[in-house]
Design an enzyme around this catalytic site. Sequence first.
Site, PDB file in Angstrom:
ATOM      1  N   GLU A  37      20.792 -12.583  -4.357  1.00 14.05           N
ATOM      2  CA  GLU A  37      20.587 -11.215  -4.812  1.00 14.05           C
ATOM      3  C   GLU A  37      19.225 -11.106  -5.514  1.00 14.05           C
ATOM      4  O   GLU A  37      18.491 -10.138  -5.328  1.00 14.05           O
ATOM      5  CB  GLU A  37      21.726 -10.834  -5.767  1.00 14.05           C
ATOM      6  N   LYS A 123      15.979 -29.995   0.368  1.00  9.91           N
ATOM      7  CA  LYS A 123      15.609 -29.236  -0.823  1.00  9.91           C
ATOM      8  C   LYS A 123      16.815 -29.253  -1.757  1.00  9.91           C
ATOM      9  O   LYS A 123      17.799 -28.552  -1.540  1.00  9.91           O
ATOM     10  CB  LYS A 123      15.221 -27.807  -0.460  1.00  9.91           C
ATOM     11  N   LYS A 304       6.653 -31.177   4.743  1.00  6.52           N
ATOM     12  CA  LYS A 304       5.381 -31.500   4.103  1.00  6.52           C
ATOM     13  C   LYS A 304       4.467 -32.169   5.125  1.00  6.52           C
ATOM     14  O   LYS A 304       4.915 -33.048   5.863  1.00  6.52           O
ATOM     15  CB  LYS A 304       5.602 -32.464   2.927  1.00  6.52           C
ATOM     16  N   CYS A 425      59.985 -15.715  -2.096  1.00  7.98           N
ATOM     17  CA  CYS A 425      61.437 -15.883  -1.990  1.00  7.98           C
ATOM     18  C   CYS A 425      62.205 -15.235  -3.142  1.00  7.98           C
ATOM     19  O   CYS A 425      63.436 -15.216  -3.126  1.00  7.98           O
ATOM     20  CB  CYS A 425      61.787 -17.370  -1.912  1.00  7.98           C
ATOM     21  N   CYS A 440      57.005 -21.536  -8.382  1.00  8.95           N
ATOM     22  CA  CYS A 440      58.242 -20.973  -7.865  1.00  8.95           C
ATOM     23  C   CYS A 440      59.287 -22.067  -7.979  1.00  8.95           C
ATOM     24  O   CYS A 440      59.024 -23.220  -7.641  1.00  8.95           O
ATOM     25  CB  CYS A 440      58.045 -20.576  -6.402  1.00  8.95           C
TER      26      CYS A 440
END
Length: 689
Positions: A37, A123, A304, A425, A440
């Site tokens: 971003e 990199k 490079k 369930c 659960c």
Amino acid sequence: MSADPATIARAAELRALLEHHAQRYYVRDAPEIPDAEYDRLFQTLQAIETAHPELLTADSPTQRVIGKVLDGFAPVRHTVPMLSIRTETDTEASGAEAFDARVRRELALVSDAAPLEYAVELKFDGLAINLRYELGVLVQAATRGDGETGEDVTQNIRTVRGRAGAAGGVPLRLRDCTAAVLEVRGEVYMRRDDFDALNERQRAKGEKTFVNPRNAAAGAVRQLDPAIAAQRPLSFFAYGLGDVQGWAQPVTHSATLDALASYGLPVCADRAVVLGAAGLVAFHRAMGERRDALPFDIDGVVYKVNAVELQQRLGFVSREPRWAVAHKYPAQEQMTRLNAIEIQVGRTGKLTPVAKLEPVFVGGTTVSNATLHNVFELRRKGVRVGDTVIVRRAGDVIPEVVGKVPGVRVDYVPNFRMPRSCPVCGSAAARERGGMDYRCTGGLFCGAQRKQALLHFASRRAMDVEGLGDKLVDQLVDGGLIRTLPELYTLGVAKLAALDRMGGKSAQNLVDGLHRSKHTTLSRFLFSLGIRQVGETTAKDLARHFGALDRIMDASIEQLLMVNDVGPIVAKSIRTFFDQPHNREVVEQLLAAGIQWPEHDGSALQDQAALPLHGKTLVLTGSLPTLSRDEAKALIEAAGGKVSGSVSKKTHFVVAGEEAGSKLDKARELGIALLDEAGLQALLAAGEG
Ligand code: IVH
């Protein structure tokens, strides 16, 4: 054409935004938005400035290397400035070709001149460090800062040890290096496994977790308390030079790195020398394919010009060398909207809050679900439905929501709460005392747990049933065709062929796969049962120790505790599992279905002593010419030996391959016998015949 007021305002806004985010990133090590971003905002501003040069200001973020010296560290003036490199984000071919074409043009090479030689490397996604060695001794370590002046972080860098058994520590003294001054530049980074373990520790302590390995590494290096820095597991790779006095640099970049490696500096093995644009493209592609499997994050590759003489001819333009370029891969973090939070039920009944996201392209795939780990973590991050969140997908791990982008919530959104009952369930959901996870309580009554149990049972490292994927398991469980594991073996071709997207051929394949899976080993069978706390290694240890299933099923806690690496929690879990009549019944039915393994499997105690590596502990390091790590380990274990992760006085042999790291040094130090692959094979063969 002069800019309209909206463009002028947009440019000012972008400058302020970039200033803010650069401050968060470089100075506070706490970015609020993903890099991708930031890059987007940066490029937008650049585009405006290119179209309207009159809007360009001298202090625009596009005009300088950002970064500030923190109060608390002494400033270090770099003798040779620390530059950044130009980035190509374009597709594989065009990014590499553009660079090669530019270099050839600038060197005024004729079009049919031979292809240029490039040194290509990864990199690394960490932070740049300059290490100053005088007469081979580390005298100073500094961050990049603004490129001219960095921060003296010598104390913290001295604690960069790398990972036990892997290369990656910063040497305090170089091996046989007499250069008056040798400044080595490279990247301090955190391995993904070290990062996960660190966050796990932070979670257990109820402390803040780190967003990604790079931030964790940057935070550690710039930690004012070296004691805290020392607890953060950091590694280092050298990739270049700074100031050099009294040292004859080799004529190529690749030979320079070889020289650094010979001094004991960690240099990444994933590098090469290639020819021309085609060589660059091939490296970019090959590393792109391996990216997820690497033990650390990379955000691209670096090209490079290999000949130092040509590098000097090419020189620099506005703080960037003309002879190097970074070619990026798709970002591993992106922003998107959190649309909903749902609960997923795992194999052991664990309820995990899962983020339902606005689909977003991250780390090379489109992600629409990401884990939120647990409700405590979710609260700490403060994310709520409707927020813009940061999603990370790196390596083979499940995508996760690492945080949210600060913003104003317009509508009131209630805090997320865990349900009181299982969403699949309806059984009660409970949290273990002191634990973070809700579970659960329905066990195999719960459809979700049954599905996961089946998938685990059939998985490659367990019973290895080919052709039983999650879509099929969904149908089998949801359609009521299967309620227990043994019922898998009652499935016939006719019943299967009637299912969605199942032809007669795939049905037959699955039945064949099931049939084949019946010939297994005791340890695989144990692992496949999905006993909590019993992973692959424990299953192997149990099989080897007891040699027979009924002896494991009837073992007392005390007897179980005699097994290698079995502690009270594991022992109790095994006992609890086999104390349930229903589980014993499942085992009986599976055996009745024809599951079997060789009698001597796991080699019962009495046979053990005869094995060639009985009682021996071996350590593997580096890569062997033909055997993978897993294969070598399996061979050693089959020969009665144990493979340990670290070298100690108790180690009998160290098997060393290429790029062996600190384990090899340790072995030499302790005078432990060294083997290469051929030596290992000879030892293994000693027991044959
Ligand atoms: S060479 C003059 N090589 O990427 C050339 N940099 O802007 C100097 N980085 O933050 C850089 N891996 O720390 C080079 N193999 C590599 C690198 C690398 C990561 C980082 C570097 C800097 C940025 C370059």
